[in-house]
Design an enzyme around this catalytic site. Structure first.
Site, mmCIF file in Angstrom:
data_model
loop_
_atom_site.group_PDB
_atom_site.id
_atom_site.type_symbol
_atom_site.label_atom_id
_atom_site.label_comp_id
_atom_site.label_asym_id
_atom_site.label_seq_id
_atom_site.Cartn_x
_atom_site.Cartn_y
_atom_site.Cartn_z
ATOM 1 N N ASP A 1 11.865 39.297 -3.740
ATOM 2 C CA ASP A 1 13.151 38.616 -3.653
ATOM 3 C C ASP A 1 14.124 39.315 -4.590
ATOM 4 O O ASP A 1 13.951 39.290 -5.813
ATOM 5 C CB ASP A 1 12.972 37.145 -4.043
ATOM 6 C CG ASP A 1 14.252 36.333 -3.938
ATOM 7 O OD1 ASP A 1 15.324 36.917 -3.712
ATOM 8 O OD2 ASP A 1 14.166 35.098 -4.091
ATOM 9 N N SER B 1 30.887 43.891 4.000
ATOM 10 C CA SER B 1 31.208 43.440 5.353
ATOM 11 C C SER B 1 32.711 43.433 5.537
ATOM 12 O O SER B 1 33.470 43.271 4.567
ATOM 13 C CB SER B 1 30.653 42.027 5.584
ATOM 14 O OG SER B 1 31.153 41.474 6.791
ATOM 15 N N TYR C 1 29.892 33.403 2.918
ATOM 16 C CA TYR C 1 29.562 34.795 3.209
ATOM 17 C C TYR C 1 30.702 35.721 2.814
ATOM 18 O O TYR C 1 30.491 36.742 2.144
ATOM 19 C CB TYR C 1 29.254 34.933 4.693
ATOM 20 C CG TYR C 1 28.922 36.336 5.142
ATOM 21 C CD1 TYR C 1 27.678 36.909 4.862
ATOM 22 C CD2 TYR C 1 29.841 37.094 5.868
ATOM 23 C CE1 TYR C 1 27.370 38.189 5.278
ATOM 24 C CE2 TYR C 1 29.539 38.377 6.283
ATOM 25 C CZ TYR C 1 28.306 38.924 5.989
ATOM 26 O OH TYR C 1 28.005 40.199 6.402
ATOM 27 N N LYS D 1 30.529 38.673 -0.094
ATOM 28 C CA LYS D 1 30.717 40.075 0.254
ATOM 29 C C LYS D 1 31.961 40.668 -0.406
ATOM 30 O O LYS D 1 31.998 41.861 -0.724
ATOM 31 C CB LYS D 1 30.791 40.230 1.775
ATOM 32 C CG LYS D 1 29.449 40.001 2.468
ATOM 33 C CD LYS D 1 28.408 41.020 2.019
ATOM 34 C CE LYS D 1 27.143 40.963 2.864
ATOM 35 N NZ LYS D 1 26.158 42.007 2.493
#
Length: 283
Positions: free
Chosen positions: A81, A163, A176, A180
């Site tokens: 992880d 992204s 998200y 990012k």
């Protein structure tokens, strides 16, 4: 700098999915002669909410074997992880022991999609935390552990996969997008810390890339189909994992030591709000 005679080692995160960007990146780096460690939290990657396991996805160990057989370089499959400091230390110790010091790090792993992909009013706090934990804290921890070795050898290449959601407005993706965007800020800051030691740090912002996660979003109705979206993209198609791998190849090349603190946008020229004129197939 690392001696020219030493085979360099690349560590790529997020390599559990057969059709993912991580495996494509690992394959490309191995084809260039680098030893490659392929890392994921679970052998077959982390499933998105509502996603069933694919029989075609044989796991990171299988991907590592296939790449080794195809290229002849040494590979290593590692489970861990990236957001767990003890796992990060164990992963690096294993890679360094079996393949040698890491000179290329590609932070590709990202948190699974699910409860975070809703209107901002409905995002559960735990979903927010998980996106930041994996996408941002995990990237930070992987970089931090790579720094001593890269500084010691006066050489390194770090590429962070962000992204287009970090640069463009993306509805129902608050956690998200925030995570990012944080990766881009982290990239620029770390690049300044490491540049004097010959270590470059850059980011890539992919647009639509036809991985299993993108295809799941199509099936769940959260995004247009690859064909529909591709018709609005300048180059006429969605991206493929190999497109991202080619960009990583460029940014990790030993000759590209003057490119750092940069963000490379890979979106096929962008999505046009108007019809895109295409050449006649008969011409």
């Amino acid at each position: 700098m690392l001696e020219n005679s030493r085979v360099q080692t690349a560590l790529v995160t997020g390599c559990g999915r057969a059709d993912g960007m991580g495996v494509a990146i690992a394959r490309r780096l191995a084809a260039n002669g680098y030893q490659v460690a392929l890392l994921d939290r679970f052998s077959e990657g982390v499933l998105n909410e509502g996603e069933a396991a694919s029989a075609e996805n044989r796991g990171v160990e299988s991907h590592a074997r296939e790449i080794a057989e195809a290229t002849g370089v040494r590979t290593l499959a590692v489970i861990g992880d990236i957001a767990d400091p003890s796992d990060v230390e164990r992963v690096y110790s294993q890679v360094e022991q079996e393949l040698g010091p890491v000179s290329i790090l590609v932070n590709n792993a990202a948190a699974p999609q699910g409860r975070d992909r809703v209107d901002i009013a409905d995002v559960p706090l735990e979903a927010w935390h998980e996106q930041l934990r994996v996408n941002l804290t995990g990237t930070f921890l992987m970089i931090q552990r790579a720094v001593p070795g890269m500084r010691e050898h006066r050489y390194g290449r770090i590429v962070n996969i962000s992204s287009m959601a970090a640069k463009s407005a993306a509805g129902q993706a608050a956690a998200y997008s925030a995570s990012k965007a944080g990766v881009l800020g982290l990239t620029r800051s770390v690049a300044m810390d490491l540049a004097p030691w010959g270590v470059t740090v850059n980011a890539i912002c992919p647009g639509l890339v036809m991985t299993s996660r993108a295809k799941l979003g199509e099936r769940q109705g959260r995004k247009p189909s690859g064909g529909d979206m591709g018709s609005r993209i300048a180059v006429g198609r969605g991206g493929q994992p190999a497109d991202i791998a080619a960009a990583v190849d460029y940014l990790t090349h030993p000759d590209n030591g003057y490119i750092t603190a940069q963000t490379l946008v890979l979106d096929g020229g962008g999505i046009s709000p108007f019809p895109v004129k295409r050449p006649d197939p008969q011409d």
